[in-house]
Scaffold this active site. Structure first.
Site: not given
Ligand code: NAD
Ligand code: DAU
Length: 362
Positions: A138-140, A164, A168
């Site tokens: 992630t970019d975080e 989180y 990562k």
């Molecule tokens: P998600 O939470 O939707 O899915 C995570 C999946 O991993 C689920 O299916 C869960 O059952 C599985 N899992 C969790 N713990 C596990 C374990 N111990 N063993 C096997 N499986 C396990 O997550 P996502 O949003 O699809 O993100 C996927 C990946 O991409 C993550 O590594 C996250 O850090 C990264 N990422 C997400 C975003 C985003 O915006 N969602 C952005 C950048 C990077």
């Molecule tokens: O940047 C990549 C990341 O983006 C991933 O690594 C994470 O897995 C993914 O969850 C996401 O993280 P954020 O914290 O940015 O996503 P989230 O959807 O939780 O929140 C997006 C923005 O919206 C953040 O500034 C918080 C705000 N927010 C979120 C929720 C859930 C609100 O204002 N209200 C809300 O109820």
């Protein structure tokens, strides 16, 4: 003998991005995929219903931290690559309870790396040369930007701010070390915020779509001016395929959508789309449901990705423009009410109560 027709192992393939990746992989590439997923609250086999009978697809229910399960699986499947998505991924949950984040994101990645190393070490010369371990991150990990700071590049110093992102970051460092120390053929991608079909409705965009649809309050944290760089999930998947095929071993690649938006602008756009697609005769515009609530502790102000390396080395560009992708996403949630109901179980409601009841309106 490993070749391009050998399977790939995907971890976390029942989650949001992983399931989109698996579905697209079978269409775009077509070679076998083995999906190892623990099926936490975020994992949903319903996402993969349309390929459950596909002979090229195998599901294994398991934890990446289970060394025996992973080791046996690698020996049996003999994959040419591991694409590692499995993680605890929600920042707010990491604030309420970091334990699972350390367990899966740090210890789980470590176990997976150890088993992958044991497998890779025993491969023949050519098979070793072909194998890849792609770590999805992630970019975080780079922390938070000010309004005028340059976007994150691959050389930006790590500065994770939430449990989180700290876990990562730790996993990224382990992956890097396995290349540097053992020569393992790893690749790391650091991506910005994804949105699209199958995203669990704890994250901003699906939460706001479903609350707007139900006429519930739309809880915007703080002043709503935090900025995220949004990427349609299909574009993340195409970037990962590009890095897997042609990325340089040991390198990291940033992936982003060139779509920085303030949260409040995302939420109002969602309100307007839901009003348009599901008008409510005589009811108030959905924008009136917006409620500013107590901020997320340690809330990162701005993320922005410089994806120039990916563009210049691998000719990758995002294809979806944010407003078009958001429209498609709202449409998908409206058209998939059975999926929505299946994920909004008791456990989901417990989370909503835990995260939002103490967040009084500002
Ligand atoms: P998600 O939470 O939707 O899915 C995570 C999946 O991993 C689920 O299916 C869960 O059952 C599985 N899992 C969790 N713990 C596990 C374990 N111990 N063993 C096997 N499986 C396990 O997550 P996502 O949003 O699809 O993100 C996927 C990946 O991409 C993550 O590594 C996250 O850090 C990264 N990422 C997400 C975003 C985003 O915006 N969602 C952005 C950048 C990077
Ligand atoms: O940047 C990549 C990341 O983006 C991933 O690594 C994470 O897995 C993914 O969850 C996401 O993280 P954020 O914290 O940015 O996503 P989230 O959807 O939780 O929140 C997006 C923005 O919206 C953040 O500034 C918080 C705000 N927010 C979120 C929720 C859930 C609100 O204002 N209200 C809300 O109820």
């Amino acid at each position: 003998m490993l070749n391009d027709l050998s399977p790939i192992i995907v971890t976390g393939g029942a989650g949001f991005i992983g399931s989109n990746f698996v579905l697209e992989w079978l269409q775009a590439v077509g070679t076998p995929v083995v999906n190892v997923d623990k099926l936490t609250y975020a994992g949903n086999l319903g996402n993969l219903g349309k390929i459950s009978a596909d002979a090229r697809y195998t599901f294994v229910h398991g934890d990446i931290g289970d060394r025996k399960l992973v080791g046996d699986l690698l020996g049996r499947c003999r994959p040419r690559a591991i694409v590692h998505f499995a993680a605890e991924s929600h920042v707010d949950r990491s604030i309420h309870g970091p334990d699972d984040f350390v367990r899966t994101n740090v210890n789980g990645t470590f176990s997976l790396l150890e088993e992958a190393r044991a497998y890779w070490t025993e491969l023949g010369q050519e098979e070793k040369w072909r194998f890849r371990f792609l770590h999805v991150s992630t970019d975080e990990v780079y922390g938070s930007l000010g309004a005028n700071d340059a976007a994150f590049s691959e050389t930006t110093a790590y500065s994770p701010n939430s449990p989180y992102s700290a876990t990562k970051a730790a996993s990224d460092h382990l992956v890097r070390a396995y290349h540097h120390t053992y020569g393992m053929p790893v690749l790391t991608t650091n991506c910005s915020n994804n949105y699209g079909p199958y995203q669990f409705p704890e994250k901003l965009i699906p939460l706001m779509i479903l609350n707007a649809l139900d006429g519930k309050p739309l809880p915007v944290y703080g002043d709503g001016m935090n900025v995220r760089d949004w990427l349609f999930v299909e574009d993340h998947c195409s970037a990962i395929r590009a890095v897997l095929s042609n990325g340089r071993i040991g390198q990291t690649y940033n992936i982003g959508g060139n779509s920085e938006r303030a949260n409040i602008d995302v939420v109002t756009a969602i309100c307007d789309l839901v009003d348009e697609m599901r008008p409510r005769a005589g009811a108030r515009a959905r924008r009136e449901l917006i409620s500013y609530v107590k901020d997320r502790p340690g809330h990162d102000r701005r993320y922005a990705i410089n994806a120039a390396k990916l563009a210049s080395e691998l000719a990758w560009q995002p294809s979806a423009e944010f407003e078009a992708g958001l429209r498609k996403t709202v449409r998908w949630y409206l058209d998939n009410s059975a999926w929505v109901e299946s994920v909004r179980s008791g456990a989901y409601l417990e989370w909503i109560n835990k995260n939002y009841t103490e967040r009084v309106s500002l």
